[in-house]
Design a protein around this motif. Structure first.
Motif, PDB file in Angstrom:
ATOM      1  N   MET A 143      21.452  21.496   6.367  1.00 38.88           N
ATOM      2  CA  MET A 143      20.229  21.687   7.139  1.00 38.88           C
ATOM      3  C   MET A 143      19.087  22.099   6.208  1.00 38.88           C
ATOM      4  SD  MET A 143      19.128  21.537  10.256  1.00 38.88           S
ATOM      5  CE  MET A 143      20.375  21.844  11.487  1.00 38.88           C
ATOM      6  N   VAL A 144      17.987  21.384   6.299  1.00 33.19           N
ATOM      7  CA  VAL A 144      16.815  21.704   5.490  1.00 33.19           C
ATOM      8  C   VAL A 144      15.750  22.362   6.353  1.00 33.19           C
ATOM      9  CG1 VAL A 144      14.908  20.666   4.239  1.00 33.19           C
ATOM     10  CG2 VAL A 144      17.215  19.943   3.740  1.00 33.19           C
ATOM     11  N   VAL A 145      15.513  21.784   7.493  1.00 24.30           N
ATOM     12  CA  VAL A 145      14.548  22.358   8.426  1.00 24.30           C
ATOM     13  C   VAL A 145      15.148  22.260   9.819  1.00 24.30           C
ATOM     14  CG1 VAL A 145      12.358  21.995   9.576  1.00 24.30           C
ATOM     15  CG2 VAL A 145      12.467  21.855   7.119  1.00 24.30           C
ATOM     16  N   GLU A 146      15.064  23.341  10.544  1.00 20.23           N
ATOM     17  CA  GLU A 146      15.580  23.320  11.896  1.00 20.23           C
ATOM     18  C   GLU A 146      14.408  23.536  12.848  1.00 20.23           C
ATOM     19  OE1 GLU A 146      18.837  25.931  12.313  1.00 20.23           O
ATOM     20  OE2 GLU A 146      19.542  24.985  14.151  1.00 20.23           O
ATOM     21  N   GLY A 147      14.259  22.634  13.781  1.00 19.33           N
ATOM     22  CA  GLY A 147      13.256  22.807  14.818  1.00 19.33           C
ATOM     23  C   GLY A 147      11.818  22.812  14.332  1.00 19.33           C
ATOM     24  N   ALA A 148      11.493  21.927  13.417  1.00 23.61           N
ATOM     25  CA  ALA A 148      10.085  21.813  13.006  1.00 23.61           C
ATOM     26  C   ALA A 148       9.284  21.246  14.176  1.00 23.61           C
ATOM     27  CB  ALA A 148       9.967  20.902  11.798  1.00 23.61           C
ATOM     28  N   SER A 149       8.162  21.887  14.486  1.00 19.97           N
ATOM     29  CA  SER A 149       7.392  21.470  15.658  1.00 19.97           C
ATOM     30  C   SER A 149       6.657  20.169  15.405  1.00 19.97           C
ATOM     31  CB  SER A 149       6.355  22.525  16.010  1.00 19.97           C
ATOM     32  OG  SER A 149       6.941  23.784  16.036  1.00 19.97           O
ATOM     33  N   ILE A 150       6.671  19.318  16.393  1.00 24.67           N
ATOM     34  CA  ILE A 150       5.858  18.103  16.371  1.00 24.67           C
ATOM     35  C   ILE A 150       4.885  18.210  17.537  1.00 24.67           C
ATOM     36  CG2 ILE A 150       5.856  15.590  16.378  1.00 24.67           C
ATOM     37  CD1 ILE A 150       8.839  15.721  15.690  1.00 24.67           C
ATOM     38  N   PRO A 151       3.616  18.438  17.243  1.00 25.06           N
ATOM     39  CA  PRO A 151       2.653  18.533  18.339  1.00 25.06           C
ATOM     40  C   PRO A 151       2.403  17.170  18.957  1.00 25.06           C
ATOM     41  CG  PRO A 151       1.531  18.624  16.236  1.00 25.06           C
ATOM     42  CD  PRO A 151       2.997  18.575  15.934  1.00 25.06           C
ATOM     43  N   GLN A 152       1.806  17.188  20.153  1.00 26.45           N
ATOM     44  CA  GLN A 152       1.414  15.925  20.765  1.00 26.45           C
ATOM     45  C   GLN A 152       0.059  15.513  20.198  1.00 26.45           C
ATOM     46  OE1 GLN A 152       1.829  16.883  24.957  1.00 26.45           O
ATOM     47  NE2 GLN A 152       3.743  17.855  24.379  1.00 26.45           N
ATOM     48  N   CYS A 153       0.003  14.284  19.732  1.00 31.83           N
ATOM     49  CA  CYS A 153      -1.210  13.806  19.068  1.00 31.83           C
ATOM     50  C   CYS A 153      -1.498  12.391  19.556  1.00 31.83           C
ATOM     51  CB  CYS A 153      -1.018  13.731  17.559  1.00 31.83           C
ATOM     52  SG  CYS A 153      -0.615  15.277  16.794  1.00 31.83           S
ATOM     53  N   GLY A 154      -2.647  11.898  19.156  1.00 28.01           N
ATOM     54  CA  GLY A 154      -3.027  10.542  19.499  1.00 28.01           C
ATOM     55  C   GLY A 154      -2.073   9.533  18.878  1.00 28.01           C
ATOM     56  N   ASN A 155      -1.955   8.376  19.487  1.00 29.95           N
ATOM     57  CA  ASN A 155      -1.101   7.323  18.969  1.00 29.95           C
ATOM     58  C   ASN A 155      -1.565   6.937  17.562  1.00 29.95           C
ATOM     59  OD1 ASN A 155       0.898   5.420  18.993  1.00 29.95           O
ATOM     60  ND2 ASN A 155      -0.373   3.849  19.968  1.00 29.95           N
ATOM     61  N   GLY A 156      -0.610   6.846  16.629  1.00 27.25           N
ATOM     62  CA  GLY A 156      -0.950   6.439  15.269  1.00 27.25           C
ATOM     63  C   GLY A 156      -1.236   7.589  14.315  1.00 27.25           C
ATOM     64  N   THR A 157      -1.258   8.812  14.817  1.00 29.56           N
ATOM     65  CA  THR A 157      -1.505   9.962  13.939  1.00 29.56           C
ATOM     66  C   THR A 157      -0.355  10.127  12.952  1.00 29.56           C
ATOM     67  OG1 THR A 157      -2.558  11.050  15.797  1.00 29.56           O
ATOM     68  CG2 THR A 157      -2.002  12.442  13.924  1.00 29.56           C
ATOM     69  N   ASN A 158      -0.708  10.442  11.708  1.00 30.89           N
ATOM     70  CA  ASN A 158       0.325  10.724  10.721  1.00 30.89           C
ATOM     71  C   ASN A 158       0.524  12.223  10.599  1.00 30.89           C
ATOM     72  OD1 ASN A 158       1.301   8.234   9.692  1.00 30.89           O
ATOM     73  ND2 ASN A 158      -0.691   7.925   8.730  1.00 30.89           N
ATOM     74  N   LEU A 159       1.766  12.661  10.728  1.00 32.12           N
ATOM     75  CA  LEU A 159       2.091  14.076  10.559  1.00 32.12           C
ATOM     76  C   LEU A 159       3.035  14.218   9.379  1.00 32.12           C
ATOM     77  CD1 LEU A 159       2.765  15.165  14.248  1.00 32.12           C
ATOM     78  CD2 LEU A 159       0.707  15.584  12.888  1.00 32.12           C
ATOM     79  N   LEU A 160       2.705  15.156   8.500  1.00 31.55           N
ATOM     80  CA  LEU A 160       3.503  15.352   7.301  1.00 31.55           C
ATOM     81  C   LEU A 160       4.247  16.676   7.415  1.00 31.55           C
ATOM     82  CD1 LEU A 160       3.650  13.886   4.465  1.00 31.55           C
ATOM     83  CD2 LEU A 160       2.317  15.808   3.659  1.00 31.55           C
ATOM     84  N   ILE A 161       5.553  16.627   7.254  1.00 28.53           N
ATOM     85  CA  ILE A 161       6.343  17.853   7.322  1.00 28.53           C
ATOM     86  C   ILE A 161       6.871  18.138   5.920  1.00 28.53           C
ATOM     87  CG2 ILE A 161       8.398  18.920   8.317  1.00 28.53           C
ATOM     88  CD1 ILE A 161       7.923  17.203  10.782  1.00 28.53           C
ATOM     89  N   PRO A 162       6.338  19.195   5.268  1.00 23.98           N
ATOM     90  CA  PRO A 162       6.812  19.505   3.917  1.00 23.98           C
ATOM     91  C   PRO A 162       8.227  20.059   3.964  1.00 23.98           C
ATOM     92  CG  PRO A 162       5.170  21.125   4.617  1.00 23.98           C
ATOM     93  CD  PRO A 162       5.281  20.112   5.713  1.00 23.98           C
TER      94      PRO A 162
END
Ligand SMILES: [Zn+2]
Ligand SMILES: [Zn+2]
Length: 1091
Positions: A195-214
């Motif tokens: 396990m590297v990350v547990e339960g990282a939040s993904i917010p609701q965003c517009g279609n096509g938004t890029n989210l980067l999780i370090p």
């Protein structure tokens, strides 16, 4: 001839033309350098017919140019300087502060692939592979309704250290269908996922938004607990922020052989279908190809690995060169001492006497030698001396082989030295920093330090330098330190550019920081400054007697003689105004440092020749503090680099084996490569090798004997390892299975097994069975054949016994397993089974072709085995092989047909959500703690709160965080595999708490979200776990806020004015609360209060 004569005799127009060209050239040059036309050029217009006419005009012209230049010099000079610098390619770390030195690679794109198909709600011919294709940015994948979670098993195209997960948010009209959290697990193969990350939040965003999780590497739960990172989740009190540096850094395990990434997505509401978009995994891979060909960076890496191996062999405690082994040693020490402590609590916790009494150190006088000696030896000695009377009454534990000089113990000794025997002396900032410096020199992680402190009953927070200064001073200190870092880089760059790669940097006794270690004090004698005297301990006299002979420097300011300890680091000379006692640095806070900044233009600061010396009394205190801070930051960065390096060496070792390093030197590389190419061509007879590391790998781990070559060496290129080494299964293993993932989808026509140099005997000739498949499900794989090698031995005698000749032109000894027809697949399973006596009765023809054997073997015949050439024990045969080659043709274009969106899918996607988000009006709000805490007050009648909108931050993670640690250019990537920023990535969290009416009226934590990174300003909607009502709600930004800065604006003195925490992280105007409601109920107000 006078000028007038000349004028009369010549036709002036051509001369005048020439003069004009000359003027033009002059203007061009002048404009390049000054931004305005050349002055005093009117003299050349004397060739013009109408001289004199322009005399007045030219005077006016000069005035205009003068004014223009004055204006530009005063106001826009820095931007011109910036243009020039960018043109020349210098100071890039200032102008493009977040540009990576070592860009990350996207390793999930094809030929990366999904090991398991993903279900879809709508009929499609695809199995989800398009989720990894960057050509499908606009893809919306709808998972079936039944799935509670969706798991993606991604096999990366190459082994790497995973640094980031990039998600493309995709959904139809309803944005709540995209998953709300994700777990990330990584590993070398399917068996070892961590396990590297547990339960990282993904917010609701517009279609096509890029989210980067370090992502960092996997962190041990124990480390997490001891540094308090886990506790923060339920922390109610305002935790102090680490603004100077991250003193509780969690160190994730770095592994450059990571191959499988498993993502588990959780829906916002269970039971509803999820939509997924493109997924990318970014990481850093080692230069494997150049390692195998022993060229360029690869050759350098091998060289370094060899060196580190030698070092760790020659010094038993490899703590300096190999942090990993150091860790295990000190862990052992701590756990051991912890056990002792429990037996004798009181005495041990107060004095630690038990451990200390065991310490055996050489006499002091031998160790305190100039320059090279470890000053801690003296410390240890003093501690032992001190404690020995107390511990006399109890029998000291005899030596039992625990490493006595382990880092933890030395560190504990330092703490005791600083805090006094009863641990009651409070440390100040500089003392705490010296402890940290000692900790880093001893190669202890933050978790190890905390464990040691807790063991001796000290709260780690009491020696945390971040908490020992007041807020205003911290702000000033951070500003000075960041200026110092930039100036240090500028000075180094100038030095490198100035020497044009020729110069060698001289080693000064006084380095950039010149931080004296614990126990060092003024040598007295010749020193006239006497800045750091310590007349408290009797030991200091002993120390000074040896140090008295040290060199003495002349302070360039007060002209007094200063000893090394009493001199400030050379970095102090870079900072202007270092002489003015107590004026400007104190003024900084009042008016934003304008008086200060006018005197320093950072861009144009010529790097001061760093050969002077300034004493500590002439240097301003804040500069000394900044030097200490910078030094700690440098040491932390070096520790990270050392960890990355040792991870790289470890990866190298686990692919090629330690013998490889020696074998590299014993043969000439280029001829080996040519030979490998030739031999491979002959072996493959026109086809391609499909299973070569780093592109191919094993799906599962395979048990390997201790004296064997590494498992991955079965797939490395020919002749890349030692000639005599080969892979071996542990004794008593009767069968092994290799699940080999091919580099790309391919049409496989045969498998070649290169026989170990020891050859096969009747006893260890295996039965080989091969399956193929596209996915990891064992049930779906299809068998392509089963072969008996033993029966072959009789017909091909060269397989029997050790290889006789190693002639260059001869093909290596090998066996071919040819398929009836080429099979298209991605995974090939090969099992090797030891033959049981009596089952080898099948007769093979002369040409060894596919033969189906009876699956049922005789279970009774198991008693005697014949001798094996491969096993260590001649009577105990074992499975072994030299190399596996898979031949065939790669499928060039991995065509994944995605049928166009069906109308039913479109309809489903277009379904609008029932409820919309609307803004909750607030009565008042206030910002606290550098704008990192926002409190909002709500009217009593406000609706149920459903979540909050957060606009993505504007701050960046800068490349430069400290002054240069070595003489190397930051752009020199030759021996850097991972940037600091990726080793321990800064992660931000937002914690939401609300006032709970009723008993006690406390603030209760509602939720904590691990924030992804997004383009500045992106609207991100975070739903609360449940809807609730409150009068007061507070948002707190947590995590490594110190790692972020603002993009540097035009003005170059900005770093001195900049706020302590990046302004881009301010929560001001960034958060809006929302509730859900039906838009029809709100009528025309709906559009006004949408959030
Ligand atoms: Zn001195
Ligand atoms: Zn001085």
């Amino acid at each position: 001839m006078t000028f007038d004569e000349f004028k009369r005799l010549t036709i002036l127009s051509p001369v005048s033309q020439l003069a004009d060209i000359f003027l033009l050239a002059g203007d061009i040059h002048a404009t390049l350098y000054t931004g305005s036309k050349a002055m005093h050029s009117q003299i050349l217009s004397i060739f013009n017919e109408e001289t004199g006419k322009f005399k007045q005009f030219s005077a006016a012209q000069n005035l205009k140019i003068t004014l223009e230049r004055r204006y530009k010099n005063a106001l826009v000079d820095s931007s011109r300087q910036k243009q020039l610098e960018m043109f020349l390619g210098i100071r890039l770390f200032k102008h493009l502060p977040s540009v990576p030195v070592q860009p990350l690679h996207v390793l999930s794109r094809p030929s990366g692939f999904l090991l398991k198909p993903i279900g879809s709600m709508f009929p499609t011919s695809s199995s989800g592979a398009s989720l990894l294709s960057f050509k499908k940015k606009d893809l919306i994948w709808v998972c079936p309704q039944a799935a509670d979670v969706v798991e993606l098993f991604i096999c990366l195209g190459e082994p790497c250290h995973v640094c980031q997960l990039l998600l493309t948010v995709s959904h139809g009209a309803d944005d709540s269908t995209f998953p709300s959290t994700v777990d990330v697990r990584t590993g070398r193969n399917l068996d070892g996922l961590k396990m590297v990350v547990e339960g990282a939040s993904i917010p609701q965003c517009g279609n096509g938004t890029n989210l980067l999780i370090p992502l960092s590497g996997p962190i041990s739960a124990e480390d997490m607990a001891v540094t308090g990172a886990g506790a923060r989740l339920h922390d109610q009190v305002t935790s102090s922020l680490s603004l100077l540096y991250d003193s509780e850094e969690l160190e994730g395990e770095l592994d450059f052989l990571t191959r499988v990434v498993a993502l588990t997505f959780y829906p916002a509401e269970s039971g509803s279908p999820m939509t997924l978009g493109e997924v990318e995994i970014l990481g850093v891979s080692l230069p494997w190809n150049s390692v195998f060909s022993n060229k360029g960076t690869g050759a350098r890496l091998t060289e370094l690995a060899k060196k580190s191996q030698k070092d760790s062999n020659s010094f038993l405690s490899g703590s300096d060169t190999n942090p990993l082994s150091g860790t295990s040693l000190s862990n052992q020490a701590v756990s051991k001492s912890a056990k002792q402590g429990s037996a004798n609590d009181l005495v041990d916790l107060l004095t630690g006497g038990d451990i200390l009494s065991e310490s055996v150190f050489p006499p002091v006088t031998e160790n305190v030698t100039y320059g090279g000696g470890d000053l801690l030896d003296f410390l240890d000695q003093s501690a032992v001396d001190y404690h020995s009377p107390e511990t006399d009454h109890k029998p000291s534990t005899p030596q039992d082989g625990t490493p006595q000089d382990s880092g933890t113990q030395k560190y504990i000794n330092c703490v005791k030295f600083m805090a006094g025997p009863h641990m009651d002396r409070k440390l100040n900032y500089r003392e705490a920093m010296k402890l940290e410096i000692e900790r880093l020199h001893l190669n202890l992680s933050a978790a190890e330090r905390d464990r040691a402190l807790l063991f001796i009953g000290t709260d780690p927070a009491t020696v945390n330098p971040n908490f020992l200064l007041d807020g205003l001073y911290v702000g000033r200190l951070c500003r000075v330190a960041s200026t110092l870092a930039l100036l240090g880089q500028v000075a180094l760059e100038d030095k490198i550019n100035g020497s044009i790669g020729l110069g060698k940097f001289e080693d000064n006794v006084i380095d950039f920081w010149n931080i004296s270690r614990i126990g060092e004090s003024c040598s007295g004698g010749n020193c006239e400054v006497l800045a750091e005297t310590k007349a408290t301990l009797s030991d200091s006299s002993m120390l000074s007697s040896t140090e008295g002979s040290k060199s003495v420097f002349l302070c360039s300011q007060c002209r007094r003689k200063a000893c090394q300890v009493c001199s400030a680091g050379r970095g102090a000379l870079l900072l202007p105004n270092y002489t003015r006692e107590g004026t400007n640095y104190n003024g900084l806070s009042n008016q934003g440092g304008s008086s200060y900044s006018s005197q320093v233009d950072l861009t144009t600061t010529r790097s001061v020749a760093l050969d002077g010396v300034i004493c500590k009394k002439c240097c301003h205190g804040i500069i000394l503090d900044a030097l200490v801070l910078d030094y700690v930051r440098v040491l932390i960065s070096s520790r990270r680099k050392a960890r990355a390096d040792s991870a790289a060496y470890k990866a190298l070792d686990e692919v090629t084996g330690s013998l490889f390093l020696d074998s590299l030197s014993e043969r000439s590389q280029s001829s080996g490569n040519q030979r490998a190419v030739k031999v491979l061509k002959q072996l493959l007879t026109g086809e391609e090798s499909l299973a070569e590391f780093p592109f191919a790998s094993f799906l599962h781990s395979v048990e390997t004997a201790t004296d064997s070559a590494p498992l991955l060496s079965l797939l490395t290129p020919l002749y890349s390892g030692s000639q005599h080494s080969y892979w071996k299964a542990p004794p008593n293993t009767n069968s092994v299975e290799f699940g080999i993932v091919l580099g790309t989808l391919s049409d496989v026509s045969r498998v070649l097994l290169l026989v170990s140099p020891c050859g096969y005997s009747e006893a260890d000739a295996p039965i080989v069975q091969i399956w193929v498949s596209n996915k990891i499900d064992r049930e779906e794989r299809s068998c392509v054949g089963k072969w008996d090698v033993q029966s072959l031995i009789s017909s091909t005698p060269e397989l029997y016994g050790p290889e006789k000749s190693t002639r260059e032109d001869k093909l290596p000894c090998h066996i071919r397993f040819t398929f009836k027809n080429p099979v298209r697949c991605r995974i090939v399973w090969i099992t090797l089974c030891l033959q049981r006596p009596g089952s080898s009765s099948v007769d093979f023809g002369k040409d060894f072709s596919l033969l189906s054997l009876d699956e049922n073997e005789n279970p009774f015949a198991q008693e005697t085995r014949r001798s094996s050439f491969g096993g260590a024990n001649k009577n105990n045969p074992c499975l072994h092989a030299k190399r596996i080659l898979i031949a065939g043709c790669p499928v060039k274009k991995e065509m994944e047909l995605t049928s166009p969106e069906s109308s039913s899918q479109r309809n489903w996607l277009d379904r609008a959500p029932q409820l919309n988000r609307f803004k909750v009006p607030i009565e008042a709000e206030r910002l606290m703690d550098y704008d990192l805490i926002l409190e909002q007050y709500l009217p009593p009648s406000s609706p149920l709160l459903a979540g909050f909108r957060l606009d993505a931050f504007h701050a960046i993670k800068p490349l430069i965080t400290h002054s240069p640690s070595s003489g190397a250019d930051i752009w020199d990537t030759s021996d850097m595999f991972l940037e600091d920023r990726y080793i321990s990535p800064a992660v931000l969290y937002i914690q939401v708490s609300a006032l709970q009416e009723g008993i006690g009226s406390n603030m209760v934590t509602i939720a904590e979200y691990r924030l992804p990174e997004a383009k500045p300003g992106t609207a991100m909607y975070f739903d609360f776990p449940r809807q609730f009502q409150t009068r007061r709600i507070s948002f707190k930004l947590l995590g490594d806020v110190a790692a972020f800065t603002d993009k540097l604006p035009e003005q170059d003195d900005a770093s001195l004015r900049a706020p302590v925490v990046a302004a881009g992280l301010s929560l001001s105007n960034r958060i809006k609360l929302y509730y859900y409601a039906d838009p029809y109920d709100l009528g025309k107000w709906a559009s006004l209060s949408a959030v």
